[in-house]
Scaffold this motif. Structure first.
Motif, PDB file in Angstrom:
ATOM      1  N   ARG A   5     -48.289  39.426 -42.160  1.00 49.92           N
ATOM      2  CA  ARG A   5     -47.182  38.751 -42.447  1.00 49.92           C
ATOM      3  C   ARG A   5     -46.638  38.226 -41.465  1.00 49.92           C
ATOM      4  NH1 ARG A   5     -43.362  42.131 -44.320  1.00 49.92           N
ATOM      5  NH2 ARG A   5     -42.047  40.601 -44.891  1.00 49.92           N
ATOM      6  N   TYR A   6     -46.668  38.582 -40.224  1.00 49.96           N
ATOM      7  CA  TYR A   6     -45.569  37.858 -39.217  1.00 49.96           C
ATOM      8  C   TYR A   6     -46.404  36.865 -38.537  1.00 49.96           C
ATOM      9  CZ  TYR A   6     -48.851  40.336 -35.833  1.00 49.96           C
ATOM     10  OH  TYR A   6     -49.821  40.843 -35.209  1.00 49.96           O
ATOM     11  N   LYS A   7     -47.846  36.697 -39.004  1.00 50.09           N
ATOM     12  CA  LYS A   7     -48.549  35.369 -38.027  1.00 50.09           C
ATOM     13  C   LYS A   7     -47.935  34.165 -38.541  1.00 50.09           C
ATOM     14  CE  LYS A   7     -51.872  37.577 -36.239  1.00 50.09           C
ATOM     15  NZ  LYS A   7     -52.289  37.796 -34.767  1.00 50.09           N
ATOM     16  N   PRO A   8     -47.341  33.684 -39.720  1.00 46.72           N
ATOM     17  CA  PRO A   8     -46.863  32.285 -39.935  1.00 46.72           C
ATOM     18  C   PRO A   8     -45.540  32.401 -39.189  1.00 46.72           C
ATOM     19  CG  PRO A   8     -47.485  33.487 -41.999  1.00 46.72           C
ATOM     20  CD  PRO A   8     -47.682  34.506 -40.836  1.00 46.72           C
ATOM     21  N   LEU A   9     -44.783  33.437 -38.683  1.00 48.02           N
ATOM     22  CA  LEU A   9     -43.743  33.123 -37.896  1.00 48.02           C
ATOM     23  C   LEU A   9     -44.286  32.895 -36.326  1.00 48.02           C
ATOM     24  CD1 LEU A   9     -40.557  33.481 -37.301  1.00 48.02           C
ATOM     25  CD2 LEU A   9     -40.922  35.864 -36.891  1.00 48.02           C
ATOM     26  N   VAL A  10     -45.339  33.767 -35.874  1.00 45.73           N
ATOM     27  CA  VAL A  10     -45.773  33.332 -34.497  1.00 45.73           C
ATOM     28  C   VAL A  10     -45.994  31.684 -34.509  1.00 45.73           C
ATOM     29  CG1 VAL A  10     -47.635  33.922 -32.928  1.00 45.73           C
ATOM     30  CG2 VAL A  10     -46.585  35.604 -34.110  1.00 45.73           C
ATOM     31  N   ASP A  11     -46.965  31.332 -35.497  1.00 44.29           N
ATOM     32  CA  ASP A  11     -47.295  30.042 -35.379  1.00 44.29           C
ATOM     33  C   ASP A  11     -46.089  29.114 -35.671  1.00 44.29           C
ATOM     34  OD1 ASP A  11     -49.981  30.934 -35.580  1.00 44.29           O
ATOM     35  OD2 ASP A  11     -50.152  30.760 -37.640  1.00 44.29           O
ATOM     36  N   ARG A  12     -44.946  29.227 -36.143  1.00 41.61           N
ATOM     37  CA  ARG A  12     -44.143  28.467 -36.380  1.00 41.61           C
ATOM     38  C   ARG A  12     -43.266  28.441 -35.096  1.00 41.61           C
ATOM     39  NH1 ARG A  12     -41.022  30.906 -40.145  1.00 41.61           N
ATOM     40  NH2 ARG A  12     -39.091  31.752 -38.986  1.00 41.61           N
ATOM     41  N   HIS A  31     -35.039  41.347 -29.867  1.00 42.09           N
ATOM     42  CA  HIS A  31     -36.023  41.689 -30.810  1.00 42.09           C
ATOM     43  C   HIS A  31     -35.346  42.069 -31.916  1.00 42.09           C
ATOM     44  CE1 HIS A  31     -39.558  42.553 -27.871  1.00 42.09           C
ATOM     45  NE2 HIS A  31     -38.662  41.849 -27.383  1.00 42.09           N
ATOM     46  N   ARG A  32     -34.115  42.954 -31.759  1.00 43.07           N
ATOM     47  CA  ARG A  32     -33.288  43.270 -33.046  1.00 43.07           C
ATOM     48  C   ARG A  32     -32.805  42.037 -33.926  1.00 43.07           C
ATOM     49  NH1 ARG A  32     -32.580  48.543 -33.442  1.00 43.07           N
ATOM     50  NH2 ARG A  32     -32.776  49.762 -31.528  1.00 43.07           N
ATOM     51  N   GLN A  33     -32.563  41.005 -33.281  1.00 46.87           N
ATOM     52  CA  GLN A  33     -31.801  39.930 -33.881  1.00 46.87           C
ATOM     53  C   GLN A  33     -32.959  39.000 -34.629  1.00 46.87           C
ATOM     54  OE1 GLN A  33     -30.153  37.838 -30.651  1.00 46.87           O
ATOM     55  NE2 GLN A  33     -27.834  38.788 -30.830  1.00 46.87           N
ATOM     56  N   LEU A  34     -34.189  39.159 -34.126  1.00 46.29           N
ATOM     57  CA  LEU A  34     -35.248  38.312 -34.703  1.00 46.29           C
ATOM     58  C   LEU A  34     -35.694  39.339 -35.940  1.00 46.29           C
ATOM     59  CD1 LEU A  34     -37.425  35.991 -34.465  1.00 46.29           C
ATOM     60  CD2 LEU A  34     -38.834  37.789 -33.210  1.00 46.29           C
ATOM     61  N   ALA A  35     -35.785  40.687 -35.853  1.00 45.00           N
ATOM     62  CA  ALA A  35     -36.071  41.277 -37.002  1.00 45.00           C
ATOM     63  C   ALA A  35     -34.970  41.208 -38.199  1.00 45.00           C
ATOM     64  CB  ALA A  35     -36.166  42.728 -36.510  1.00 45.00           C
ATOM     65  N   ALA A  36     -33.670  41.187 -37.795  1.00 42.94           N
ATOM     66  CA  ALA A  36     -32.761  40.971 -38.830  1.00 42.94           C
ATOM     67  C   ALA A  36     -32.597  39.782 -39.432  1.00 42.94           C
ATOM     68  CB  ALA A  36     -31.389  41.251 -38.218  1.00 42.94           C
ATOM     69  N   ARG A  37     -33.057  38.529 -38.829  1.00 44.06           N
ATOM     70  CA  ARG A  37     -32.937  37.310 -39.391  1.00 44.06           C
ATOM     71  C   ARG A  37     -34.296  37.051 -40.246  1.00 44.06           C
ATOM     72  NH1 ARG A  37     -33.886  32.332 -35.029  1.00 44.06           N
ATOM     73  NH2 ARG A  37     -36.151  33.004 -35.537  1.00 44.06           N
ATOM     74  N   ALA A  45     -41.246  42.656 -34.895  1.00 42.11           N
ATOM     75  CA  ALA A  45     -40.507  41.377 -34.163  1.00 42.11           C
ATOM     76  C   ALA A  45     -41.142  41.607 -32.871  1.00 42.11           C
ATOM     77  CB  ALA A  45     -38.856  41.903 -34.351  1.00 42.11           C
ATOM     78  N   THR A  46     -41.351  42.943 -32.283  1.00 45.51           N
ATOM     79  CA  THR A  46     -41.945  43.042 -30.903  1.00 45.51           C
ATOM     80  C   THR A  46     -43.209  42.548 -30.924  1.00 45.51           C
ATOM     81  OG1 THR A  46     -40.522  44.897 -30.420  1.00 45.51           O
ATOM     82  CG2 THR A  46     -42.428  44.581 -29.021  1.00 45.51           C
ATOM     83  N   ARG A  47     -44.029  42.776 -31.829  1.00 45.35           N
ATOM     84  CA  ARG A  47     -45.350  42.073 -31.779  1.00 45.35           C
ATOM     85  C   ARG A  47     -45.465  40.655 -31.828  1.00 45.35           C
ATOM     86  NH1 ARG A  47     -48.500  44.745 -36.523  1.00 45.35           N
ATOM     87  NH2 ARG A  47     -47.836  46.657 -35.344  1.00 45.35           N
ATOM     88  N   VAL A  48     -44.339  40.130 -32.373  1.00 45.20           N
ATOM     89  CA  VAL A  48     -44.095  38.490 -32.174  1.00 45.20           C
ATOM     90  C   VAL A  48     -44.129  38.107 -30.959  1.00 45.20           C
ATOM     91  CG1 VAL A  48     -42.820  36.622 -33.031  1.00 45.20           C
ATOM     92  CG2 VAL A  48     -43.338  38.413 -34.650  1.00 45.20           C
ATOM     93  N   GLY A  65     -33.792  39.169 -21.299  1.00 48.26           N
ATOM     94  CA  GLY A  65     -34.271  38.665 -22.541  1.00 48.26           C
ATOM     95  C   GLY A  65     -35.517  38.258 -22.684  1.00 48.26           C
ATOM     96  N   THR A  66     -35.902  37.350 -23.793  1.00 49.39           N
ATOM     97  CA  THR A  66     -37.174  36.677 -23.883  1.00 49.39           C
ATOM     98  C   THR A  66     -36.843  35.257 -23.612  1.00 49.39           C
ATOM     99  OG1 THR A  66     -37.882  38.385 -25.316  1.00 49.39           O
ATOM    100  CG2 THR A  66     -39.118  36.301 -25.162  1.00 49.39           C
ATOM    101  N   PHE A  67     -37.444  34.429 -22.657  1.00 49.15           N
ATOM    102  CA  PHE A  67     -37.258  32.953 -22.701  1.00 49.15           C
ATOM    103  C   PHE A  67     -38.732  32.092 -22.902  1.00 49.15           C
ATOM    104  CE2 PHE A  67     -34.352  35.269 -20.144  1.00 49.15           C
ATOM    105  CZ  PHE A  67     -33.063  34.547 -20.207  1.00 49.15           C
ATOM    106  N   VAL A  68     -38.371  30.950 -23.387  1.00 49.58           N
ATOM    107  CA  VAL A  68     -39.518  29.882 -23.501  1.00 49.58           C
ATOM    108  C   VAL A  68     -39.624  29.742 -22.001  1.00 49.58           C
ATOM    109  CG1 VAL A  68     -40.133  27.629 -24.147  1.00 49.58           C
ATOM    110  CG2 VAL A  68     -38.328  28.991 -25.693  1.00 49.58           C
TER     111      VAL A  68
END
Length: 445
Positions: A5-12, A31-37, A45-48, A65-68
């Motif tokens: 289920r999370y794969k489309p989010l990874v792709d997006r 991670h928590r914000q992404l999971a909630a959103r 979310a961590t796996r994403v 945090g996590t950065f582009v």
């Protein structure tokens, strides 16, 4: 098999990053914000983010945090660090050269051509090199403070080849090798090629944290430790005698092979004795003639305990059969007539002048290094991202290295490593000015 289920989010997210909708340096939700959103479990979310990091699109930094990531950075910023393009001012790779070295080579080739030994150089050589040449290199190593008989010296195709044959001869896939948390990228590459597990040791002042090394050896079966005790690359430290003795004591206690890299040690004035002198029974000393003479020679040497020499000789045979006789004869003659010693002295002077120039131009920027080395490490402020600085400099046709190629742990500090030895002083001054200006601009952002 249905898609997770999370794969489309990874792709997006990956598409948004590649399209620039999430520009480099963007801080992503926690991670928590992404999971909630997205209505995901925290572990999902961590796996994403883990998948995006594996794709080289983001970097997770502890406490920040996590950065582009800057995905447009040139290919040399990975483990396969290489020299920059011809139109770049290269501060990423060291190949120090002095005026007049080309004429030295012409004269040496003429001398070699006139010698009565020329025909012999066209044949296969002994795998470890001719004993005469090995004796000359042993004589050269005496200048490094290393006394070793010619029988324990092997001639190889550069220091990188020396590291490779050491790992191939003495270690097995899966073996654990202790390394500095920041170390020479070429060793990382050959270790990964041999499927070795690298266990990083954090720095503690002018050397590795030996308490951490001792703890690692207590917890794991460590087969070897790789170290550059004299002019570490990239931090430039020179380990003092007590720290060297302590490292040797830990290695002996736990049966650890010491792999000592002396590639830059010629630049240090009166350094402590090599580890190979303190623990000759368990230390392999690897060096070469690329930095002190010329990169194109591709001649290196390995000094090893006698019981290991035959294993290494066999690996030389398996990889290159022998180092070319013409090259080893050139190096041998230059050791004999004092050319190598003279070039080393001139490069020590040159490196110090370049360090002084760097100190002058870089001014107040924090610097880590040695006053006699050909490189300097620039730690960046917390808000400054190394990949963005490197990219900005690349657009100005200046090539630098981030910490990425040197890091052996999951924590990659934001820092820039400058190689000072590959460009003319005037070009170096201009490039260093661009480095300072770019870092200061990003610090002010």
């Amino acid at each position: 098999m249905p898609q997770a289920r999370y794969k489309p989010l990874v792709d997006r997210l990956a598409e948004d990053i590649r399209a620039g909708r999430l520009p480099p340096g963007t801080r992503l939700p926690t991670h928590r914000q992404l999971a909630a959103r997205e209505g995901l479990a925290l572990v999902t979310a961590t796996r994403v983010y883990a998948e995006l990091e594996a794709m080289g699109l983001v970097s997770g930094e502890q406490g920040r945090g996590t950065f582009v990531k800057e995905t447009a950075l040139y290919a040399g910023q990975g483990i396969d660090l290489h020299s920059a393009a011809a139109d770049m001012v290269d501060l990423s790779f060291n190949y120090p050269s002095l005026p007049g070295q080309a004429e030295l080579l012409r004269a040496a080739l003429r001398q070699l051509a006139a010698s009565g030994d020329l025909e012999a150089l066209l044949r296969y050589q002994p795998h470890a090199g001719r004993m005469h040449d090995r004796a000359m290199v042993a004589r050269h190593l005496l200048r490094r403070g290393l006394s070793v008989p010619p029988e324990q010296v092997l001639l190889v195709d550069g220091a990188q080849h020396g590291l490779a044959i050491t790992l191939m001869a003495l270690l097995q896939p899966g073996d654990v090798v202790a390394v500095d948390a920041l170390t020479y990228p070429g060793f990382r590459l050959v270790a990964q090629t041999q499927h070795l597990e690298l266990a990083p040791i954090p720095a503690a002042g002018a050397g590795p944290d030996l308490d951490a090394f001792e703890k690692l050896c207590q917890q794991r079966t460590v087969r070897a430790v790789y170290t550059m005790p004299t002019l570490n690359n990239p931090l430039g430290w020179v380990m003092d005698v007590p720290r060297r003795q302590a490292l040797v004591a830990i290695a002996r206690k736990h049966g650890v092979i010491i792999i000592e890299d002396g590639a830059y040690s010629f630049l240090a004035q009166d350094p402590p004795p090599p580890l190979a002198m303190l623990a000759p029974e368990c230390t392999v000393y690897v060096s070469g003639f690329s930095k002190n003479v010329a990169a194109g020679l591709r001649v290196g040497c390995v000094a090893a305990p006698l019981p290991w020499v035959a294993k290494m000789e066999r690996v030389i045979r398996a990889t290159i059969w022998n180092t070319p006789g013409v090259m080893t004869a050139l190096v041998s003659n230059w050791v004999d007539d004092g050319t190598v010693a003279r070039l080393e002295e001139e490069k020590r002077r040159d490196a110090r002048q370049r360090q002084q120039l760097a100190a002058e131009v870089l001014g107040p920027l924090p610097r880590v290094g040695h006053p006699g080395s050909y490189f300097v490490w620039l730690p960046l402020a917390d808000e400054v991202r190394a990949d963005r600085v490197a990219m900005a400099l690349e657009r100005q046709r200046v090539s630098v290295s981030t910490a990425q190629p040197f890091a052996t742990s999951t924590h990659v500090p934001h820092a820039i490593r400058l190689a000072l030895g590959s460009v003319a002083p005037d070009a170096l001054r201009l490039a260093l000015g661009k480095v300072r200006q770019t870092i200061e601009q990003h610090t002010d952002c």
